[in-house]
Design a protein around this motif. Structure first.
Motif, PDB file in Angstrom:
ATOM      1  N   UNK A 183       1.102 -50.602 -15.565  1.00 18.70           N
ATOM      2  CA  UNK A 183       2.349 -49.871 -15.321  1.00 18.70           C
ATOM      3  C   UNK A 183       2.492 -48.629 -16.193  1.00 18.70           C
ATOM      4  N   UNK A 184       1.822 -48.615 -17.342  1.00 17.57           N
ATOM      5  CA  UNK A 184       1.905 -47.458 -18.237  1.00 17.57           C
ATOM      6  C   UNK A 184       0.786 -47.550 -19.264  1.00 17.57           C
ATOM      7  N   UNK A 185       0.443 -46.420 -19.827  1.00 20.25           N
ATOM      8  CA  UNK A 185      -0.535 -46.360 -20.911  1.00 20.25           C
ATOM      9  C   UNK A 185      -0.053 -45.311 -21.907  1.00 20.25           C
ATOM     10  N   UNK A 186      -0.157 -45.639 -23.183  1.00 17.79           N
ATOM     11  CA  UNK A 186       0.381 -44.753 -24.208  1.00 17.79           C
ATOM     12  C   UNK A 186       1.859 -45.017 -24.411  1.00 17.79           C
ATOM     13  N   UNK A 187       2.372 -44.549 -25.541  1.00 17.61           N
ATOM     14  CA  UNK A 187       3.771 -44.833 -25.856  1.00 17.61           C
ATOM     15  C   UNK A 187       4.317 -43.806 -26.833  1.00 17.61           C
ATOM     16  N   UNK A 188       5.635 -43.715 -26.858  1.00 18.47           N
ATOM     17  CA  UNK A 188       6.324 -42.898 -27.853  1.00 18.47           C
ATOM     18  C   UNK A 188       7.754 -43.383 -27.959  1.00 18.47           C
ATOM     19  N   UNK A 189       8.479 -42.856 -28.907  1.00 22.69           N
ATOM     20  CA  UNK A 189       9.902 -43.124 -29.053  1.00 22.69           C
ATOM     21  C   UNK A 189      10.667 -41.813 -28.976  1.00 22.69           C
ATOM     22  N   UNK A 190      11.917 -41.891 -28.570  1.00 22.58           N
ATOM     23  CA  UNK A 190      12.784 -40.731 -28.710  1.00 22.58           C
ATOM     24  C   UNK A 190      12.846 -40.366 -30.187  1.00 22.58           C
ATOM     25  N   UNK A 191      12.799 -39.082 -30.544  1.00 17.10           N
ATOM     26  CA  UNK A 191      12.828 -38.716 -31.966  1.00 17.10           C
ATOM     27  C   UNK A 191      13.974 -39.357 -32.740  1.00 17.10           C
ATOM     28  N   UNK A 192      15.147 -39.454 -32.125  1.00 20.13           N
ATOM     29  CA  UNK A 192      16.269 -40.117 -32.796  1.00 20.13           C
ATOM     30  C   UNK A 192      15.919 -41.561 -33.117  1.00 20.13           C
ATOM     31  N   UNK A 225       7.376 -32.865 -32.124  1.00 18.63           N
ATOM     32  CA  UNK A 225       5.968 -32.482 -31.991  1.00 18.63           C
ATOM     33  C   UNK A 225       5.038 -33.576 -32.514  1.00 18.63           C
ATOM     34  N   UNK A 226       5.470 -34.272 -33.558  1.00 22.98           N
ATOM     35  CA  UNK A 226       4.651 -35.369 -34.080  1.00 22.98           C
ATOM     36  C   UNK A 226       4.515 -36.470 -33.026  1.00 22.98           C
ATOM     37  N   UNK A 227       5.632 -36.842 -32.419  1.00 27.19           N
ATOM     38  CA  UNK A 227       5.617 -37.977 -31.499  1.00 27.19           C
ATOM     39  C   UNK A 227       5.038 -37.580 -30.143  1.00 27.19           C
ATOM     40  N   UNK A 228       5.192 -36.316 -29.739  1.00 25.01           N
ATOM     41  CA  UNK A 228       4.587 -35.869 -28.481  1.00 25.01           C
ATOM     42  C   UNK A 228       3.066 -35.860 -28.600  1.00 25.01           C
ATOM     43  N   UNK A 229       2.557 -35.396 -29.725  1.00 28.13           N
ATOM     44  CA  UNK A 229       1.106 -35.432 -29.934  1.00 28.13           C
ATOM     45  C   UNK A 229       0.592 -36.868 -29.979  1.00 28.13           C
ATOM     46  N   UNK A 453       1.199 -42.417 -37.715  1.00 27.28           N
ATOM     47  CA  UNK A 453       2.467 -42.333 -36.994  1.00 27.28           C
ATOM     48  C   UNK A 453       2.742 -43.556 -36.130  1.00 27.28           C
ATOM     49  N   UNK A 454       1.710 -44.355 -35.853  1.00 26.75           N
ATOM     50  CA  UNK A 454       1.967 -45.522 -35.016  1.00 26.75           C
ATOM     51  C   UNK A 454       2.874 -46.537 -35.708  1.00 26.75           C
ATOM     52  N   UNK A 455       2.985 -46.451 -37.035  1.00 25.89           N
ATOM     53  CA  UNK A 455       3.785 -47.441 -37.755  1.00 25.89           C
ATOM     54  C   UNK A 455       5.279 -47.169 -37.662  1.00 25.89           C
ATOM     55  N   UNK A 456       5.665 -46.085 -36.984  1.00 25.91           N
ATOM     56  CA  UNK A 456       7.089 -45.883 -36.702  1.00 25.91           C
ATOM     57  C   UNK A 456       7.475 -46.563 -35.393  1.00 25.91           C
ATOM     58  N   UNK A 457       6.478 -47.059 -34.645  1.00 26.97           N
ATOM     59  CA  UNK A 457       6.752 -47.641 -33.328  1.00 26.97           C
ATOM     60  C   UNK A 457       7.287 -49.073 -33.463  1.00 26.97           C
TER      61      UNK A 457
END
Length: 457
Positions: A183-192, A225-229, A453-457
């Motif tokens: 259903x999806x691959x890769x992930x991010x969070x809203x900056x907030x 930019x950090x989370x988009x990359x 940066x993955x440790x903010x997920x």
């Protein structure tokens, strides 16, 4: 099935899924929940086995596919216990280690960032990660420079490679053996949410809205930019699947707070990913009714909007119908406590209303929960096959894979701890093909930076 039949089944499922996302005609409503927790334990596995034993996890999902072959997608990316153990991650409690084996993993929300550290995050994210954040969330990093910390980071790097191999092998196996897409691959969070979840915590972020609002907004802009990359680095390189984003703290914000603090940086991040050629699958956790209209500001047919059990799928249809694909409609309580007869009636209603004119995937409230009754899921599937067919002669084909990397307007380049220019200066130049050396150097630098940066997920 023969390899050709398996490939045809994969294309049928993926084509149906992609067409629904794009608001295009398809043969029937996809049965496409993002997170299928039920599949992980359907065979009798414990939740500890799911996180620690990849083979048992795969076997469980094969049994699930055997009994529910009408499902269109099956989630891949999950927590890998050995990685979290190697680095002593403090933000998660895991089944079998910190919790009973049959208990769902838990996120440990604390104040991992102090209120006076906003300036560091804004001015130098790398320094913030190393000096402030990582020593608090990674136990093995608390005493930097010790032999144990060196070995822990080495083990964590190896565990990351193991996890990547496990996930890739599983995805390829399910595609080639069972014709099953993701259903999806890769992930991010809203900056907030990056700041609210893993850094300041709910109490901290709610006070920051009033005590340091401008710094909070500036920090969100830096995180874009950090989370988009990070999202692009973890996404499907062929752009077949959406990138996943759970939304955690929007439900606690008033419409005014959402518009001022949450939406601007979140919208910018999504727009960057869409510009890069991706779609996004957003778990709109809690009740997003007051915020749904904002999703109409994004390009049409680029976001799958998962409506949580606390939300209203019919309101979502009124606001987003014809603009973005909607997923959901079946509440957790209906899957866990309902009856097959009740499920059939409810799914019929969904197919005739929310599913009208397409752009709808049937799902739970962002997931099929662990304690779903098998007979209720079977009733859901059978009802979709009975009431959710549009035109069986339609057979949408998957988009052509697009592996081309491209510059993304509005996205700042990936940061690196040691840029190639610095390394080249240290070497005093190179005698051969510099590009060969530079490519590998920057690839490893990028992987290492994203790992932090993955440790903010």
């Amino acid at each position: 099935m023969s390899p050709e039949e398996t490939k045809q089944l994969f294309n049928q499922r993926l084509g149906r899924y992609q067409a629904a996302i794009a608001l295009e005609p398809t043969d029937r409503i996809p049965i496409a929940t993002g997170s299928n927790y039920f599949a992980e334990i359907y065979s009798g596995n414990t939740q500890q086995q799911t996180l620690y034993d990849p083979q048992k996890w795969l076997e469980a999902e094969e049994i699930f596919i055997r009994d529910f072959p009408e499902i269109d997608v099956l989630r891949n990316n999950r927590i890998y216990g050995p990685l979290y153990d190697a680095i002593d991650c403090k933000t998660y409690r895991l089944p079998g280690r910190d919790l009973p084996p049959d208990t769902q993993f838990q996120f440990v929300e604390k104040e991992y960032m102090k209120p006076d550290e906003y300036d560091i995050l804004i001015d130098d994210p790398k320094r913030f990660l190393f000096d402030c954040f990582l020593p608090r969330v990674l136990g093995e990093f608390a005493e930097k420079g010790t032999p144990r910390s060196y070995i822990a980071f080495l083990k964590a790097g190896m565990a990351q490679m193991m996890m990547g191999q496990v996930m890739r092998n599983r995805a390829v196996y399910l595609e080639q053996t069972h014709g099953m897409p993701q259903p999806m691959t890769g992930a991010f969070l809203a900056p907030f949410d990056v700041i609210a979840d893993a850094m300041r915590g709910l109490t901290g972020i709610m006070t920051d809205l009033y005590r340091c609002p401008e710094k909070l907004k500036a920090a969100c802009e830096v995180v874009v930019h950090e989370i988009a990359n990070f999202a692009l680095a973890t996404a499907d390189p062929f752009r077949r699947y959406p990138i996943f984003v759970p939304t955690h703290k929007a439900m606690f914000l008033s419409p005014e707070q959402f518009d001022e603090f949450y939406w601007p940086s979140f919208k910018k991040t999504i727009e960057i990913l869409i510009e890069a050629g991706y779609t996004v699958r957003a778990y709109l956790e809690g009740d997003w009714s007051a915020h749904l209209h904002r999703l109409r500001e994004l390009p049409k047919g680029k976001v799958v909007c998962d409506i949580d059990s606390q939300g209203d799928i019919f309101t979502a249809k009124e606001i987003l119908g014809g603009y973005q694909c909607i997923a959901g409609g079946v509440k957790d309580s209906q899957l866990i406590l309902g009856t097959p007869q009740q499920m059939r009636s409810h799914v019929k209603l969904l197919c005739e209303t929310v599913g009208k004119d397409g752009g709808f995937m049937i799902s739970g409230g962002c997931n099929f929960p662990y304690t779903t009754k098998a007979e209720n899921l079977r009733a859901l599937i059978d009802a979709v096959l009975e009431f959710g067919v549009y035109d069986s002669s339609i057979s949408p084909q998957p988009r052509k894979p697009d592996p081309q990397r491209q510059a993304v307007p509005g996205l700042e380049p990936q940061q690196m701890l040691t840029p190639w220019a610095s390394k080249l200066s240290e070497l005093g130049g190179v005698q051969g093909d510099e590009a060969l050396i530079r490519t590998s150097w920057e690839q490893l630098e990028s992987m290492a930076y994203n790992w932090m940066w993955q440790w903010v997920m």
